[in-house]
Design a protein around this motif. Structure first.
Motif, mmCIF file in Angstrom:
data_model
loop_
_atom_site.group_PDB
_atom_site.id
_atom_site.type_symbol
_atom_site.label_atom_id
_atom_site.label_comp_id
_atom_site.label_asym_id
_atom_site.label_seq_id
_atom_site.Cartn_x
_atom_site.Cartn_y
_atom_site.Cartn_z
ATOM 1 N N ASN A 5 -4.038 -14.508 -7.001
ATOM 2 C CA ASN A 5 -4.477 -13.247 -7.583
ATOM 3 C C ASN A 5 -3.355 -12.212 -7.608
ATOM 4 O O ASN A 5 -3.597 -11.018 -7.533
ATOM 5 C CB ASN A 5 -5.687 -12.674 -6.841
ATOM 6 C CG ASN A 5 -6.916 -13.529 -6.990
ATOM 7 O OD1 ASN A 5 -7.036 -14.285 -7.939
ATOM 8 N ND2 ASN A 5 -7.830 -13.423 -6.048
ATOM 9 N N GLY A 6 -2.104 -12.664 -7.670
ATOM 10 C CA GLY A 6 -0.974 -11.744 -7.706
ATOM 11 C C GLY A 6 -0.553 -11.227 -6.345
ATOM 12 O O GLY A 6 0.304 -10.367 -6.242
ATOM 13 N N LEU A 7 -1.140 -11.746 -5.267
ATOM 14 C CA LEU A 7 -0.808 -11.303 -3.909
ATOM 15 C C LEU A 7 0.096 -12.326 -3.237
ATOM 16 O O LEU A 7 -0.053 -13.525 -3.433
ATOM 17 C CB LEU A 7 -2.091 -11.145 -3.079
ATOM 18 C CG LEU A 7 -3.140 -10.180 -3.620
ATOM 19 C CD1 LEU A 7 -4.415 -10.285 -2.792
ATOM 20 C CD2 LEU A 7 -2.618 -8.754 -3.621
ATOM 21 N N SER A 8 1.011 -11.837 -2.415
ATOM 22 C CA SER A 8 1.892 -12.749 -1.684
ATOM 23 C C SER A 8 1.089 -13.510 -0.629
ATOM 24 O O SER A 8 -0.004 -13.087 -0.236
ATOM 25 C CB SER A 8 3.017 -11.959 -1.004
ATOM 26 O OG SER A 8 2.491 -11.204 0.074
ATOM 27 N N GLY A 9 1.656 -14.611 -0.157
ATOM 28 C CA GLY A 9 0.996 -15.415 0.861
ATOM 29 C C GLY A 9 0.690 -14.639 2.127
ATOM 30 O O GLY A 9 -0.383 -14.780 2.716
ATOM 31 N N GLY A 10 1.633 -13.788 2.529
ATOM 32 C CA GLY A 10 1.427 -12.984 3.734
ATOM 33 C C GLY A 10 0.278 -12.001 3.584
ATOM 34 O O GLY A 10 -0.517 -11.801 4.516
ATOM 35 N N THR A 11 0.171 -11.401 2.413
ATOM 36 C CA THR A 11 -0.920 -10.464 2.151
ATOM 37 C C THR A 11 -2.257 -11.189 2.135
ATOM 38 O O THR A 11 -3.238 -10.724 2.725
ATOM 39 C CB THR A 11 -0.698 -9.733 0.810
ATOM 40 O OG1 THR A 11 0.534 -9.021 0.865
ATOM 41 C CG2 THR A 11 -1.836 -8.767 0.504
ATOM 42 N N VAL A 12 -2.294 -12.358 1.495
ATOM 43 C CA VAL A 12 -3.522 -13.160 1.463
ATOM 44 C C VAL A 12 -3.933 -13.526 2.884
ATOM 45 O O VAL A 12 -5.101 -13.364 3.269
ATOM 46 C CB VAL A 12 -3.341 -14.434 0.607
ATOM 47 C CG1 VAL A 12 -4.521 -15.382 0.786
ATOM 48 C CG2 VAL A 12 -3.161 -14.065 -0.861
ATOM 49 N N ASP A 13 -2.990 -14.010 3.688
ATOM 50 C CA ASP A 13 -3.293 -14.394 5.071
ATOM 51 C C ASP A 13 -3.826 -13.207 5.869
ATOM 52 O O ASP A 13 -4.797 -13.341 6.622
ATOM 53 C CB ASP A 13 -2.049 -14.960 5.756
ATOM 54 C CG ASP A 13 -1.641 -16.313 5.206
ATOM 55 O OD1 ASP A 13 -2.472 -16.974 4.541
ATOM 56 O OD2 ASP A 13 -0.468 -16.697 5.425
ATOM 57 N N SER A 14 -3.210 -12.040 5.699
ATOM 58 C CA SER A 14 -3.655 -10.838 6.422
ATOM 59 C C SER A 14 -5.071 -10.446 6.035
ATOM 60 O O SER A 14 -5.896 -10.135 6.900
ATOM 61 C CB SER A 14 -2.711 -9.661 6.156
ATOM 62 O OG SER A 14 -1.435 -9.902 6.687
ATOM 63 N N LEU A 15 -5.356 -10.442 4.751
ATOM 64 C CA LEU A 15 -6.694 -10.069 4.287
ATOM 65 C C LEU A 15 -7.751 -11.066 4.750
ATOM 66 O O LEU A 15 -8.839 -10.673 5.182
ATOM 67 C CB LEU A 15 -6.705 -9.946 2.759
ATOM 68 C CG LEU A 15 -5.926 -8.759 2.191
ATOM 69 C CD1 LEU A 15 -5.785 -8.885 0.685
ATOM 70 C CD2 LEU A 15 -6.583 -7.444 2.569
ATOM 71 N N LEU A 16 -7.425 -12.356 4.682
ATOM 72 C CA LEU A 16 -8.367 -13.373 5.153
ATOM 73 C C LEU A 16 -8.621 -13.244 6.649
ATOM 74 O O LEU A 16 -9.760 -13.385 7.106
ATOM 75 C CB LEU A 16 -7.862 -14.777 4.811
ATOM 76 C CG LEU A 16 -7.838 -15.141 3.324
ATOM 77 C CD1 LEU A 16 -7.166 -16.490 3.118
ATOM 78 C CD2 LEU A 16 -9.237 -15.122 2.731
ATOM 79 N N SER A 17 -7.579 -12.943 7.436
ATOM 80 C CA SER A 17 -7.747 -12.799 8.886
ATOM 81 C C SER A 17 -8.586 -11.569 9.231
ATOM 82 O O SER A 17 -9.190 -11.512 10.296
ATOM 83 C CB SER A 17 -6.395 -12.729 9.590
ATOM 84 O OG SER A 17 -5.757 -11.493 9.331
ATOM 85 N N MET A 18 -8.663 -10.589 8.327
ATOM 86 C CA MET A 18 -9.512 -9.410 8.536
ATOM 87 C C MET A 18 -10.933 -9.631 8.049
ATOM 88 O O MET A 18 -11.769 -8.745 8.114
ATOM 89 C CB MET A 18 -8.907 -8.203 7.821
ATOM 90 C CG MET A 18 -7.643 -7.679 8.472
ATOM 91 S SD MET A 18 -7.091 -6.142 7.711
ATOM 92 C CE MET A 18 -6.042 -6.772 6.409
ATOM 93 N N GLY A 19 -11.204 -10.840 7.500
ATOM 94 C CA GLY A 19 -12.552 -11.167 7.084
ATOM 95 C C GLY A 19 -12.852 -10.960 5.611
ATOM 96 O O GLY A 19 -13.990 -11.118 5.179
ATOM 97 N N TYR A 20 -11.842 -10.605 4.841
ATOM 98 C CA TYR A 20 -12.065 -10.426 3.404
ATOM 99 C C TYR A 20 -12.210 -11.773 2.705
ATOM 100 O O TYR A 20 -11.608 -12.763 3.110
ATOM 101 C CB TYR A 20 -10.902 -9.664 2.758
ATOM 102 C CG TYR A 20 -10.884 -8.198 3.098
ATOM 103 C CD1 TYR A 20 -11.645 -7.285 2.370
ATOM 104 C CD2 TYR A 20 -10.105 -7.727 4.140
ATOM 105 C CE1 TYR A 20 -11.630 -5.949 2.683
ATOM 106 C CE2 TYR A 20 -10.082 -6.384 4.464
ATOM 107 C CZ TYR A 20 -10.854 -5.491 3.732
ATOM 108 O OH TYR A 20 -10.843 -4.170 4.037
#
Length: 53
Positions: A5-20
């Motif tokens: 979705n245009g997000l870097s891997g690190g951003t995706v991982d951070s958002l997923l770890s926050m429950g998004y």
């Protein structure tokens, strides 16, 4: 690997770890634009270079 979705891997991982939840969008469209200078009437155009046709 292409960003999700245009997000870097690190951003995706951070958002997923926050429950998004991040649904994957495979294609959202292209952009084409025309700018018209109101004073001179000059037109400038541009296309979305992310895809080849």
């Amino acid at each position: 690997m292409e960003p999700m979705n245009g997000l870097s891997g690190g951003t995706v991982d951070s958002l997923l770890s926050m429950g998004y939840s991040l649904p994957l969008k495979s294609y959202m469209g292209d952009v084409n634009a025309v700018l018209i200078d109101p004073e001179s009437g000059e037109m400038t155009g541009s296309h979305d270079s992310r895809h080849e046709f």
